[in-house]
Design an enzyme around this catalytic site. Structure first.
Site, PDB file in Angstrom:
ATOM      1  N   GLY A   9      32.827  20.989  80.893  1.00 27.83           N
ATOM      2  CA  GLY A   9      32.034  20.693  82.095  1.00 27.83           C
ATOM      3  C   GLY A   9      32.917  20.162  83.204  1.00 27.83           C
ATOM      4  O   GLY A   9      34.086  20.545  83.321  1.00 27.83           O
ATOM      5  N   ASP A  32      33.084  24.708  74.376  1.00 22.91           N
ATOM      6  CA  ASP A  32      31.814  24.211  74.919  1.00 22.91           C
ATOM      7  C   ASP A  32      30.690  24.915  74.183  1.00 22.91           C
ATOM      8  O   ASP A  32      30.806  26.084  73.809  1.00 22.91           O
ATOM      9  CB  ASP A  32      31.712  24.472  76.431  1.00 22.91           C
ATOM     10  CG  ASP A  32      30.715  23.536  77.105  1.00 22.91           C
ATOM     11  OD1 ASP A  32      31.144  22.616  77.827  1.00 22.91           O
ATOM     12  OD2 ASP A  32      29.486  23.719  76.895  1.00 22.91           O
ATOM     13  N   ARG A  81      24.695  10.881  82.761  1.00 21.99           N
ATOM     14  CA  ARG A  81      23.616  10.035  83.274  1.00 21.99           C
ATOM     15  C   ARG A  81      22.874  10.726  84.404  1.00 21.99           C
ATOM     16  O   ARG A  81      23.490  11.308  85.293  1.00 21.99           O
ATOM     17  CB  ARG A  81      24.217   8.748  83.856  1.00 21.99           C
ATOM     18  CG  ARG A  81      24.530   7.747  82.825  1.00 21.99           C
ATOM     19  CD  ARG A  81      24.664   6.391  83.440  1.00 21.99           C
ATOM     20  NE  ARG A  81      25.910   6.231  84.172  1.00 21.99           N
ATOM     21  CZ  ARG A  81      26.182   5.173  84.920  1.00 21.99           C
ATOM     22  NH1 ARG A  81      25.292   4.212  85.057  1.00 21.99           N
ATOM     23  NH2 ARG A  81      27.333   5.071  85.544  1.00 21.99           N
ATOM     24  N   THR A 118      33.317  10.668  76.746  1.00 18.67           N
ATOM     25  CA  THR A 118      31.854  10.666  76.761  1.00 18.67           C
ATOM     26  C   THR A 118      31.288   9.245  76.699  1.00 18.67           C
ATOM     27  O   THR A 118      31.798   8.400  75.969  1.00 18.67           O
ATOM     28  CB  THR A 118      31.346  11.484  75.542  1.00 18.67           C
ATOM     29  OG1 THR A 118      31.966  12.772  75.580  1.00 18.67           O
ATOM     30  CG2 THR A 118      29.830  11.650  75.565  1.00 18.67           C
ATOM     31  N   HIS A 174      32.954  -0.574  79.184  1.00 17.80           N
ATOM     32  CA  HIS A 174      32.734   0.262  80.372  1.00 17.80           C
ATOM     33  C   HIS A 174      31.243   0.160  80.750  1.00 17.80           C
ATOM     34  O   HIS A 174      30.500   1.134  80.690  1.00 17.80           O
ATOM     35  CB  HIS A 174      33.138   1.694  80.030  1.00 17.80           C
ATOM     36  CG  HIS A 174      32.970   2.671  81.157  1.00 17.80           C
ATOM     37  ND1 HIS A 174      33.474   2.464  82.410  1.00 17.80           N
ATOM     38  CD2 HIS A 174      32.356   3.888  81.204  1.00 17.80           C
ATOM     39  CE1 HIS A 174      33.177   3.497  83.183  1.00 17.80           C
ATOM     40  NE2 HIS A 174      32.484   4.378  82.480  1.00 17.80           N
TER      41      HIS A 174
HETATM   42  O1  TXD Z   1      35.026   6.815  82.569  1.00 19.90           O
HETATM   43  C1  TXD Z   1      34.399   7.510  81.821  1.00 19.90           C
HETATM   44  N1  TXD Z   1      34.629   7.477  80.513  1.00 19.90           N
HETATM   45  C2  TXD Z   1      33.358   8.422  82.334  1.00 19.90           C
HETATM   46  C3  TXD Z   1      32.573   9.157  81.379  1.00 19.90           C
HETATM   47  C4  TXD Z   1      33.166   8.637  83.724  1.00 19.90           C
HETATM   48  C5  TXD Z   1      32.236   9.543  84.164  1.00 19.90           C
HETATM   49  C6  TXD Z   1      31.395  10.313  83.257  1.00 19.90           C
HETATM   50  N2  TXD Z   1      31.556   9.987  81.889  1.00 19.90           N
HETATM   51  C7  TXD Z   1      30.866  10.721  80.837  1.00 19.90           C
HETATM   52  O2  TXD Z   1      31.654  11.853  80.462  1.00 19.90           O
HETATM   53  C8  TXD Z   1      29.534  11.306  81.181  1.00 19.90           C
HETATM   54  O3  TXD Z   1      28.514  10.329  81.155  1.00 19.90           O
HETATM   55  C9  TXD Z   1      29.384  12.332  80.055  1.00 19.90           C
HETATM   56  O4  TXD Z   1      28.975  11.669  78.860  1.00 19.90           O
HETATM   57  C10 TXD Z   1      30.825  12.859  79.855  1.00 19.90           C
HETATM   58  C11 TXD Z   1      31.109  14.224  80.469  1.00 19.90           C
HETATM   59  O5  TXD Z   1      30.848  14.197  81.849  1.00 19.90           O
HETATM   60  P1  TXD Z   1      30.883  15.559  82.732  1.00 19.90           P
HETATM   61  O6  TXD Z   1      30.605  15.157  84.125  1.00 19.90           O
HETATM   62  O7  TXD Z   1      32.086  16.356  82.423  1.00 19.90           O
HETATM   63  O8  TXD Z   1      29.588  16.301  82.124  1.00 19.90           O
HETATM   64  P2  TXD Z   1      29.209  17.853  82.157  1.00 19.90           P
HETATM   65  O9  TXD Z   1      29.759  18.516  83.365  1.00 19.90           O
HETATM   66  O10 TXD Z   1      27.746  17.926  81.903  1.00 19.90           O
HETATM   67  O11 TXD Z   1      29.991  18.425  80.877  1.00 19.90           O
HETATM   68  C12 TXD Z   1      29.627  18.136  79.585  1.00 19.90           C
HETATM   69  C13 TXD Z   1      29.757  19.413  78.803  1.00 19.90           C
HETATM   70  C14 TXD Z   1      28.755  20.491  79.187  1.00 19.90           C
HETATM   71  O12 TXD Z   1      29.435  21.655  79.645  1.00 19.90           O
HETATM   72  C15 TXD Z   1      27.984  20.760  77.890  1.00 19.90           C
HETATM   73  O13 TXD Z   1      27.611  22.137  77.726  1.00 19.90           O
HETATM   74  C16 TXD Z   1      29.006  20.320  76.853  1.00 19.90           C
HETATM   75  O14 TXD Z   1      29.574  19.140  77.413  1.00 19.90           O
HETATM   76  N3  TXD Z   1      28.446  20.027  75.535  1.00 19.90           N
HETATM   77  C17 TXD Z   1      29.077  20.361  74.396  1.00 19.90           C
HETATM   78  N4  TXD Z   1      30.251  20.977  74.184  1.00 19.90           N
HETATM   79  C18 TXD Z   1      30.645  21.173  72.910  1.00 19.90           C
HETATM   80  N5  TXD Z   1      29.905  20.765  71.852  1.00 19.90           N
HETATM   81  C19 TXD Z   1      28.721  20.144  72.025  1.00 19.90           C
HETATM   82  N6  TXD Z   1      28.005  19.747  70.955  1.00 19.90           N
HETATM   83  C20 TXD Z   1      28.251  19.914  73.343  1.00 19.90           C
HETATM   84  N7  TXD Z   1      27.159  19.334  73.881  1.00 19.90           N
HETATM   85  C21 TXD Z   1      27.280  19.408  75.224  1.00 19.90           C
END
Ligand code: TXD
Length: 280
Positions: A9, A32, A81, A118, A174
């Site tokens: 993502g 993904d 979120r 995550t 965090h």
């Molecule tokens: O400082 C920090 N640690 C953070 C963390 C700062 C900002 C955001 N943070 C967290 O990172 C946010 O709350 C999310 O839990 C993660 C990922 O954030 P992102 O903005 O990259 O989210 P996206 O764009 O929705 O991407 C998540 C991807 C998406 O493409 C889903 O299809 C995929 O995760 N996804 C999976 N991939 C593989 N396997 C499984 N099971 C799966 N489930 C969802």
């Protein structure tokens, strides 16, 4: 280095593009659950690499066998979120996702260093550690570098200084219990702005921050290669994950650097969150 990014993502793809700009990765594999999304990012990144004339093998899919013996797995998969949601609201669903992913990593890349992104971060770091049965030095979480950058920006505004001239860290969790290691007559406002840094972006863009989080992970990968220090969520002997300063190497955490301010970290609340998820 062979680097897998699980969750292609916003953060995952931004990180991959940063890796294309640097020389840290010889191979990147994007995983993904949405295979079309991963494929789209793969194609986009391959063009990115050719624009810069970089020879990096970039591929994607949902096949964990492809990450056999990879050096680093970055886990960004999960739910983000929505406006008004707390990081903890994500916990149960994301814990299931992280546990499943970690078991797969352990099966095919048992020695890999796992960088968890995550949210809620501390719980997900612990979920990865437990589900994958990894050693403590193999699992690190990225958030402290981001919170520290946000705190430096807030501090710099109040004191009219360059944020890059500042040398303090943000430790612990965090979330709104994070611990800022700085002194200022505006401490409460600085702390407040730091804590709200993520939610502000979510409110404006309808999705969470991803450019700076990806940069935080890049800094960790660089630190692993160059043996440098970063602030990372790590599990120490107390078995409680929290943001601390560490020196990294290619095997993960080489050393935790102790600061007196760690005494202010609310370990009990982090532990409670682990217990709620049945992880502790
Ligand atoms: O400082 C920090 N640690 C953070 C963390 C700062 C900002 C955001 N943070 C967290 O990172 C946010 O709350 C999310 O839990 C993660 C990922 O954030 P992102 O903005 O990259 O989210 P996206 O764009 O929705 O991407 C998540 C991807 C998406 O493409 C889903 O299809 C995929 O995760 N996804 C999976 N991939 C593989 N396997 C499984 N099971 C799966 N489930 C969802």
């Amino acid at each position: 280095m062979k680097i897998a990014i699980i969750g292609a993502g916003n953060i995952g793809a931004s990180l991959a593009n940063l890796l294309v700009c640097t020389d840290f990765a010889d191979e990147i594999y994007l995983i993904d659950i949405d295979e079309n999304l991963a494929k789209a990012k793969e194609l986009d990144l391959q063009a990115s690499a050719v624009i810069l004339g970089k020879d990096i093998k970039i591929s994607s899919g949902n096949d964990y066998a492809k990450i056999k013996n990879f050096d680093i797995c970055v886990i960004t998969a999960g739910l983000t979120r929505k406006p008004g949601q707390s990081r903890e609201d994500l916990a149960l669903n994301n814990a299931k996702i992280i546990c499943e992913i970690s078991k797969n990593i352990a099966k095919f890349a048992p020695k890999s260093v796992n960088i968890v992104v995550t949210n809620p971060l501390e719980s997900m770091v612990f979920a990865c550690y437990k589900a994958g049965n990894f050693s403590k030095n193999q699992v690190i979480g990225m958030a402290g570098e981001l919170d520290t950058a946000r705190a430096k920006i807030a501090y710099a505004k109040f004191h009219n200084v360059n944020p890059n001239s500042l040398n303090f860290g943000v430790y612990g969790a965090h979330n709104d219990k994070m611990v800022l290691d700085c002194q200022s007559e505006n401490f409460d406002e600085i702390r407040n702005q730091t804590i709200k840094g993520g939610a502000n972006i979510t409110k404006l863009a309808g999705k969470s921050a991803y450019l700076a989080p990806a940069m935080g992970v890049l800094k960790m990968i660089k630190a692993m290669i160059k043996n440098q220090s970063v602030i990372a969520c790590v599990i120490d002997d107390s078995e409680i994950p929290a943001g601390r300063e560490v020196i990294l190497n290619k095997k993960g955490v080489e050393k935790v650097i102790y600061h007196d301010i760690y005494e202010q970290i609310d370990l009990a609340s982090i532990k409670r969150n682990l217990e709620i998820l049945n992880l502790a």
